[in-house]
Design an enzyme around this catalytic site. Structure first.
Site, PDB file in Angstrom:
ATOM      1  CB  CYS A   1       7.305  -4.680   8.684  1.00  0.00           C
ATOM      2  SG  CYS A   1       8.663  -3.812   9.535  1.00  0.00           S
TER       3      CYS A   1
ATOM      4  CB  CYS B   1       2.864   7.580   3.286  1.00  0.00           C
ATOM      5  SG  CYS B   1       3.388   6.481   4.600  1.00  0.00           S
TER       6      CYS B   1
ATOM      7  CB  CYS C   1       6.574  -2.268  16.323  1.00  0.00           C
ATOM      8  SG  CYS C   1       8.287  -1.855  15.877  1.00  0.00           S
TER       9      CYS C   1
ATOM     10  CB  CYS D   1       3.166  -1.333  13.803  1.00  0.00           C
ATOM     11  SG  CYS D   1       3.282  -1.107  12.021  1.00  0.00           S
TER      12      CYS D   1
ATOM     13  CD  GLU E   1      -2.789  -1.194   2.478  1.00  0.00           C
ATOM     14  OE1 GLU E   1      -4.006  -1.332   2.351  1.00  0.00           O
ATOM     15  OE2 GLU E   1      -2.238  -1.101   3.586  1.00  0.00           O
TER      16      GLU E   1
ATOM     17  CB  CYS F   1       1.035   6.549  11.507  1.00  0.00           C
ATOM     18  SG  CYS F   1       1.267   8.216  10.941  1.00  0.00           S
TER      19      CYS F   1
HETATM   20  N1  SAH Z   1       9.690   0.952   9.935  1.00  0.00           N
HETATM   21  C1  SAH Z   1       9.724   2.386   9.885  1.00  0.00           C
HETATM   22  C2  SAH Z   1       8.553   2.972   9.110  1.00  0.00           C
HETATM   23  C3  SAH Z   1       7.255   2.514   9.690  1.00  0.00           C
HETATM   24  S1  SAH Z   1       5.811   3.431   9.834  1.00  0.00           S
HETATM   25  C4  SAH Z   1       9.713   2.943  11.291  1.00  0.00           C
HETATM   26  O1  SAH Z   1       9.388   2.204  12.210  1.00  0.00           O
HETATM   27  O2  SAH Z   1      10.045   4.103  11.469  1.00  0.00           O
HETATM   28  C5  SAH Z   1       6.085   5.046  10.317  1.00  0.00           C
HETATM   29  C6  SAH Z   1       5.728   5.383  11.750  1.00  0.00           C
HETATM   30  O3  SAH Z   1       4.402   4.977  12.166  1.00  0.00           O
HETATM   31  C7  SAH Z   1       6.684   4.748  12.752  1.00  0.00           C
HETATM   32  O4  SAH Z   1       7.120   5.738  13.630  1.00  0.00           O
HETATM   33  C8  SAH Z   1       5.810   3.748  13.429  1.00  0.00           C
HETATM   34  O5  SAH Z   1       6.300   3.398  14.700  1.00  0.00           O
HETATM   35  C9  SAH Z   1       4.500   4.476  13.487  1.00  0.00           C
HETATM   36  N2  SAH Z   1       3.368   3.612  13.828  1.00  0.00           N
HETATM   37  C10 SAH Z   1       3.275   2.285  13.645  1.00  0.00           C
HETATM   38  N3  SAH Z   1       2.087   1.829  14.083  1.00  0.00           N
HETATM   39  C11 SAH Z   1       1.420   2.903  14.554  1.00  0.00           C
HETATM   40  C12 SAH Z   1       0.127   3.084  15.126  1.00  0.00           C
HETATM   41  N4  SAH Z   1      -0.694   2.058  15.291  1.00  0.00           N
HETATM   42  N5  SAH Z   1      -0.225   4.326  15.486  1.00  0.00           N
HETATM   43  C13 SAH Z   1       0.602   5.376  15.295  1.00  0.00           C
HETATM   44  N6  SAH Z   1       1.816   5.267  14.749  1.00  0.00           N
HETATM   45  C14 SAH Z   1       2.231   4.044  14.388  1.00  0.00           C
END
Ligand code: SAH
Length: 371
Positions: free
Chosen positions: A129, A122, A133, A136, A109, A363
């Site tokens: 991934c 984005c 985490c 996420c 996406e 995000c």
């Molecule tokens: N792997 C990279 C890019 C991922 S997404 C990274 O971790 O930076 C970009 C951002 O969205 C990251 O800061 C991630 O931690 C955040 N993110 C992931 N899940 C989220 C959620 N459920 N709510 C808000 N931010 C989130």
């Protein structure tokens, strides 16, 4: 048994990297590739002009390329990489999530967001991934595969075409920003992402010609890769997903912290900041009663002030709950107090606007489960 009579499952394409594409190659490599096909080297420049300049990969529209050469050049250098599965629009059309299907059936996406003064896409750097985490959505499904350089660039090219064609409200416009905050960990697909940055930023016909400063690479904090990126001589913005100032909590929120601790990550980020003169964006998804305590705000402020000084900028992201998870956003008064305390420590801090929530395009919500 002929392949026709095999059950469908055997006919499914093997998951794997896509065929070579123009956008995988540097200018020199493109010329060599064209020459290998028995074509004049200047054809490489023509193809690049069409792809990066006119944002098209339709060889039949390339009237300066002889009709007899089009098909072969198209097959060899402009294979279709991404097809649209669907577009979902929200925020009165100003946000669009696109689900793409790659050549092998892998889905991914990207999200295009138009603002009064800019338009940001984005993009995904991996399908899925591997960083796991727990808050996420992408992290829950594991890693399917890396995306190729061209699969990353093509998300940007197609988004730029949507803007040019006025597919979003507000008339025709220009794509100005790219953030590597879609699916995947960009620095775990390091070489391809760096190549993609070049194709996105190099001036036409070598690339799409966006400003490096308008590109943000976001990482969970792979410290060695941050140090390596420092040597690339780029001007892109580095974002570090911190989410906790203390190792104890960060070990659970960002599991890779078990390998590279907060201090090592911040020191690597400082190296990048000093080398480039660019502020580092420290991402902090604020999660109710998890990492939103006043004392953690104080600790975060103190830590960043000491380790990053003037280079620190905190981006608070109200948590987007993902289906079935126990995590939730912090109440607004708690969020305001958090921001106030970080600022009190002398660190700049803002709250990220949350586009795309209704269509699971915000995000951390990208999961491509409906591929
Ligand atoms: N792997 C990279 C890019 C991922 S997404 C990274 O971790 O930076 C970009 C951002 O969205 C990251 O800061 C991630 O931690 C955040 N993110 C992931 N899940 C989220 C959620 N459920 N709510 C808000 N931010 C989130």
């Amino acid at each position: 048994m002929s392949s026709k009579s095999l059950p469908l499952v055997f006919d499914a394409p093997k998951r794997g990297m896509p065929p070579r594409h123009l956008a995988d190659l540097s200018g020199e490599q493109r010329r060599a590739a064209v020459a290998e096909l028995g074509e004049k080297p200047f054809r490489a420049r023509q193809l690049a002009q069409h792809y990066f300049g006119r944002l098209t990969s339709d060889v039949e529209s390339m009237s300066d390329v002889p009709a007899a050469s089009r098909q072969r050049l198209g097959q060899e250098l402009l294979p279709t990489l991404l097809t649209t599965v669907h577009n979902l629009d929200t925020d009165e059309g100003w946000t669009r999530k696109t689900l793409w299907r790659a050549h092998d059936g892998t889905t991914l996406e990207s999200v295009l967001m138009r603002y009064p003064d800019r338009a940001t896409v984005c993009v995904s750097s991996q399908a899925g991934c591997g960083m796991a985490c727990p808050f996420c959505a992408t992290g829950q499904g594991g890693l399917q595969r890396n995306l190729s350089t061209a699969e990353i660039v093509d998300q940007v090219r197609l988004s730029a075409a949507m803007m040019r064609d006025g597919d979003l409200p507000g008339g025709p416009g220009r794509l100005s920003n790219v953030v590597f905050m879609g699916m995947g960990e960009p620095l775990a697909n390091y070489r391809r992402v760096m190549e993609a940055v070049h194709r996105i930023c190099d001036p036409a016909p070598e690339g799409l010609g966006l400003a490096q400063r308008s590109v943000t690479v976001s990482t969970v904090g792979l410290a060695p890769a941050i140090r390596r990126m420092t040597e690339e001589g780029l001007q892109v913005t580095l974002a570090v997903s911190l989410h906790a100032p203390d190792d104890e909590l960060r070990d659970t929120l960002v599991p890779v912290n078990n390998r590279w601790k907060v201090e090592e990550v911040l020191d690597a980020a400082r190296g990048y900041a000093e080398h480039t003169g660019r502020r580092v964006s420290v991402e902090y998804a604020l999660i109710r009663e998890m990492n939103d305590h006043p004392w953690r705000a104080d600790l975060l402020g103190k830590l960043l002030h000491r380790r990053l000084g003037k280079f620190a900028h905190v981006n608070v992201i109200p948590l987007n709950p993902t289906p079935g998870s126990k995590w939730d956003a912090s109440p607004k008064p708690v969020e305001r107090e958090f921001v106030r305390r970080v600022r009190e420590a002398g660190v700049s801090c803002t709250v990220r606007d949350t586009r795309g929530q209704e269509i699971a395009a915000a995000c951390g919500q990208l999961a491509a489960e409906n591929g």
